[in-house]
Design an enzyme around this catalytic site. Structure first.
Site, mmCIF file in Angstrom:
data_model
loop_
_atom_site.group_PDB
_atom_site.id
_atom_site.type_symbol
_atom_site.label_atom_id
_atom_site.label_comp_id
_atom_site.label_asym_id
_atom_site.label_seq_id
_atom_site.Cartn_x
_atom_site.Cartn_y
_atom_site.Cartn_z
ATOM 1 N N CYS A 1 0.838 -1.202 0.000
ATOM 2 C CA CYS A 1 0.000 0.000 0.000
ATOM 3 C C CYS A 1 0.872 1.251 0.000
ATOM 4 C CB CYS A 1 -0.908 -0.015 1.228
ATOM 5 S SG CYS A 1 -2.101 1.350 1.285
ATOM 6 N N CYS A 2 1.897 1.278 0.853
ATOM 7 C CA CYS A 2 2.816 2.417 0.891
ATOM 8 C C CYS A 2 3.513 2.606 -0.448
ATOM 9 C CB CYS A 2 3.861 2.221 1.990
ATOM 10 S SG CYS A 2 3.256 2.445 3.682
ATOM 11 N N CYS B 1 -3.464 4.809 9.255
ATOM 12 C CA CYS B 1 -2.187 4.332 9.796
ATOM 13 C C CYS B 1 -1.598 5.273 10.838
ATOM 14 C CB CYS B 1 -1.188 4.117 8.665
ATOM 15 S SG CYS B 1 -1.711 2.890 7.448
ATOM 16 N N CYS C 1 7.988 3.645 5.737
ATOM 17 C CA CYS C 1 7.194 3.247 4.567
ATOM 18 C C CYS C 1 8.061 2.940 3.362
ATOM 19 C CB CYS C 1 6.196 4.339 4.227
ATOM 20 S SG CYS C 1 6.977 5.906 3.815
#
Length: 232
Positions: A116-117, A202, A227
């Site tokens: 996702c990052c 997050c 990240c």
């Protein structure tokens, strides 16, 4: 790398404003601040625009930011009469991410979270850094165990350019003193116990006594709490 050692030696006794002025003068259109719109980056934004109102400052809109983050973006544009550059993730990659791990699959594993990052932050950052020789960050060594050994000037192997951390030795108190003294816009989530702010799912407020980055990816162990934007 020789140039990194030379720059660290040359600037070791310089003030933060002097460091900013040096790099903007030397690298001109080949330098930019990558801003998260957090307190540290707002300090640097103020210093940069006091040096050169045409200097590049960009941010990443992951699509999952808090409303307060958009508020400080707008306040910054208005205060300095600028439009911060904004980079977004690619639509198809976000759709594929949702199709494979749903809305909040990042909670399920480190692998999911890093994917996702990568889609929402790393890939847009790569586009933002294209053509640059230097990027400025708001990293401080006191923020995290993953940042304790970072220097003022580093070579970023992941992105193949010079990374400058003008606030690397600043304390949190110094950051907030600068913001208050210079009336710098800041994210109001900082007043609600959020010392470090990222994507809304997050990021949470921290408790008294917790590390300043405890609210970032709080379900993971401290050594994993990056990240990928700032690899050693």
């Amino acid at each position: 790398m020789r140039i990194i050692d030379e720059l660290n030696e040359k600037l070791k006794n310089s003030s933060t404003q002097e460091i900013i002025e040096f790099f903007i003068k030397e690298y001109k259109e080949k330098i930019a601040l990558a801003s998260s719109l957090g307190a540290e980056d707002q300090v640097l934004t103020d210093m940069i625009f006091k040096t050169d109102r045409t200097a590049r400052v960009f941010t990443l809109d992951t699509g999952r930011l808090n409303p307060e983050t958009y508020d400080v973006m707008d306040a910054t544009n208005l205060k300095y009469s600028v439009k911060l550059e904004v980079f977004f993730p690619k639509l198809q990659e976000v759709q594929n991410l949702y199709a494979t791990q749903g809305v909040n699959g990042h909670y399920e594993s480190i692998e999911n979270r890093k994917r996702c990052c990568n889609i929402r932050k790393i890939e847009p950052l790569k586009r933002a850094l294209e053509g640059l020789e230097v990027w400025i960050t708001g990293l401080r060594s006191a923020q995290s165990i993953t940042r304790e050994e970072m220097k003022l000037v580093e070579w970023d192997e992941a992105f193949n350019l010079i990374k400058v951390n003008p606030l690397i030795n600043w304390s949190e108190e110094e950051v907030w003193n600068y913001i208050k003294t210079n009336h710098v816009p800041y994210n109001k989530l900082h007043d609600q116990g959020f010392p470090s702010i990222g994507c809304a799912p997050c990021t949470r407020a921290i408790k008294d006594g917790e590390d300043v980055r405890a609210g970032r990816w709080w379900w993971e162990t401290p050594e994993h709490k990056e990240c990928g934007l700032h690899k050693k």
